[in-house]
Design an enzyme around this catalytic site. Structure first.
Site, PDB file in Angstrom:
ATOM      1  CB  SER A  62      -8.153  -0.125   6.045  1.00 18.59           C
ATOM      2  OG  SER A  62      -8.750   1.112   6.334  1.00 18.59           O
ATOM      3  CE  LYS A  71      -3.955   1.687   2.796  1.00 21.39           C
ATOM      4  NZ  LYS A  71      -4.786   1.323   3.983  1.00 21.39           N
ATOM      5  CB  SER A 130      -8.261   2.933   3.410  1.00 19.44           C
ATOM      6  OG  SER A 130      -7.297   2.384   4.305  1.00 19.44           O
TER       7      SER A 130
END
Length: 570
Positions: free
Chosen positions: A228, A119, A204
């Site tokens: 997330s 990420k 997320s």
């Protein structure tokens, strides 16, 4: 030499071609292998596990360079539609060649030559400007230079992994706006799920979920503050693990909250997730939360991934909590049906293993942006402190964004950040608290959260009913374990019916409900009980094989064989 020249040409194209308005992201214009047809029996990158890929590398069926090139080509193939990636590592093929050389000399590194996507809030070092940025999807941190790799990336590289790319996400890990959409960043655009055109990817860790779902790497890493990892895992029919806060280091990860942030793996199967956890877990003097790990030797988590993991297990259902949020009937029906499956696998399933206290989602402090307990207060203060601490560890910060007020000023004055259409209400709330981590109001909020996420709910139920784990539908499972840092693992549970009505979000930019929408089942346990949770999840996954029943509308076609075939023609 001819092989190296071919891959060097691809590397050069990566250095010169960029994705949309996301400098300096790197993507090739057109795949040189797009028209090739693979006829060789290599692992299907859409479904391949870590075991399959690693076996192929060790047996010489393909090289790390060929594997990495295939993944890069798949990224380029999917990027215009799914936008899962912000930047590709322009040095990935060089690193893959080094892994191949190390394998020839007998290296047995755990992840030698395995491409991994992380990420875009997990820092990677930048010896020069050709290396990948770490930006949380914002132009505010483009060009910034961390002191070195994050601890997580350091561990991956030490195990021989190739950091292939930075995944798109919900900008700032969904800690900016009260009107955000999952998977949107100013740098990466709108990421979407492969299960329906414009489908909400969850967030997320949106790009991490989508990248794992369509096979852009062997596995991906996300971060979770509250949902997330679990959310995109559910939306993309993946196994995703939210570790106990403190099991994995957050050093040089762009933070939301020191009390809730955790880094975890996502993949197509639980055993890959388990193997990844063994690599990234462990104590780190640069993250004092890891000092709470109750063991010095990290378990071989993959060893607990067996088909009989549910035998003798005691599983509880906090039924009153499930019923209070039981609006998604397809998910509830599949959830209820899972009880008999677990019992058939030797588990004792106890319904009405209810929480001592029923937590209520609190939407009052920030309208439209609710969490359990007092986590809004905790997250607000933690973000103010954590962001300033992170930027203090940068050796270069070209935009001079050092504090949250700096970040507000940059975002509201930079058109590319899509303000005011996407507001900065969450940041303004945090600044307006006017609290520190020593303030009585902050400490009281933190204590309330620790109780409501622990003895008041998860720990209270586990202890009262002598359970190994609790289960919840994944879309209801993230809030409670988040506020006290408890671990959770999501596995595929089912899909919405084929006659489900297509429903768009309020912006009309993402589809929130659609035919064959995936959803997951989450196992929740005590702190540092990942070994048990993985054994339960693996057993359920092995018995049900739910992921194999899914149908993606968009599937990349490039495989390892395309790369090898193209080399035969050069």
């Amino acid at each position: 030499m001819k092989l190296l020249t071919t891959f060097s040409s691809l590397l050069l194209s990566l250095l010169t071609v960029r994705a949309n308005a996301s400098p300096p992201g790197h993507f090739p214009d057109e795949s040189p292998w797009a028209l090739c047809k693979s006829t060789s029996p290599y692992p299907d990158l859409l479904t391949a596990s870590l075991d399959e890929i690693f076996t192929g590398l060790n047996e010489g069926l393909f090289t790390a360079v060929e594997l990495t090139a295939a993944y890069i080509a798949r990224i380029q193939e999917t990027q215009p539609i799914l936008r899962a990636i912000i930047e590709v590592n322009p040095h990935a093929l060089e690193e893959a060649a080094a892994a191949d050389a190390a394998r020839k000399t007998g290296s047995n590194a755990t992840l030698l030559g395995i491409p991994i996507i992380v990420k875009d809030n997990i820092a990677t070092a930048r010896p020069d400007q050709s290396y990948m940025n770490t930006t949380a999807g914002s132009f505010a941190l483009v060009g910034s230079v961390p002191q070195n790799d994050s601890t997580i990336v350091t561990k991956l590289k030490a195990a021989g992994a190739i950091i292939l790319a930075k995944a798109n996400l919900s900008q700032w890990a969904n800690y900016r706006s009260t009107n955000a959409t999952s998977g949107w960043t100013s740098r990466g655009g709108q990421c979407t799920s492969p299960y329906w055109p414009l489908a909400d990817p969850g967030g997320s860790s949106s790009g991490s979920g989508v990248a794992a779902a369509v096979g852009l790497a062997v596995a991906t890493l996300g971060s979770e503050t509250s949902g997330s990892i679990l959310s995109p895992s559910s939306n993309n029919a993946l196994c995703g693990l939210k570790p106990t806060v403190g099991l994995t280091s957050r050093h040089l990860v762009i933070p939301v909250s020191q009390t809730q942030d955790t880094i975890g793996p996502m993949a197509k199967d639980c055993k890959t997730v388990a193997a990844m956890l063994s690599v990234i877990a462990g104590k780190d003097p640069l993250d004092n939360y890891t000092s709470a790990i109750p063991f010095d030797t990290i378990p071989d988590y993959a060893a607990s991934c067996t088909a009989d993991g549910l035998k003798g297990a005691r599983i509880g259902i906090p039924s009153s909590f499930v019923q209070s949020y039981a609006s998604n009937q397809p998910e509830i029906r599949a959830f209820n049906a899972s009880f008999a499956i677990m019992e058939s696998l030797g588990a004792t399933v106890m319904q009405n293993a209810n929480f001592p206290v029923t937590p209520i989602s609190n939407n009052s402090a920030i309208p439209g942006w609710g969490n359990y307990g007092q986590s809004q207060v905790v997250l607000g203060v933690d973000f103010l402190v954590g962001f300033e601490r992170y930027t203090s560890l940068l050796t270069s910060n070209p935009q001079n964004v050092h504090t949250v007020p700096d970040l507000i000023n940059f975002t509201t004055s930079t058109p590319a950040e899509d303000y005011p259409d996407r507001n900065v209400g969450v940041w303004k709330y945090a600044v307006g608290l006017n609290l520190t981590q020593d303030s009585a109001a902050y400490l009281a909020a933190l204590q309330e959260d620790l109780y409501l996420g622990g003895e008041g709910t998860i720990l209270g139920a586990l202890d009262k009913y002598k359970l190994d784990a609790l289960i919840l539908p994944s879309n209801q499972a993230w809030g409670v374990p988040a506020i006290a840092g408890y671990p959770a693992i999501s596995v595929p549970l089912g899909y919405y019916p084929s006659n489900t009505t297509v429903v768009y979000n309020s912006r009309k930019t993402l589809v929130e409900s659609f035919p064959r929408l995936p959803f997951g089942l989450t196992f929740i346990g005590r702190r540092f009980s990942e070994e048990k949770l993985i054994s339960l999840a693996c057993a359920y996954e092995a018995a049900t094989q739910v992921r194999a029943r899914g149908s993606q509308y968009f599937v990349p076609t490039i495989q390892i064989g395309n790369i090898k075939d193209s080399l035969l023609d050069t």
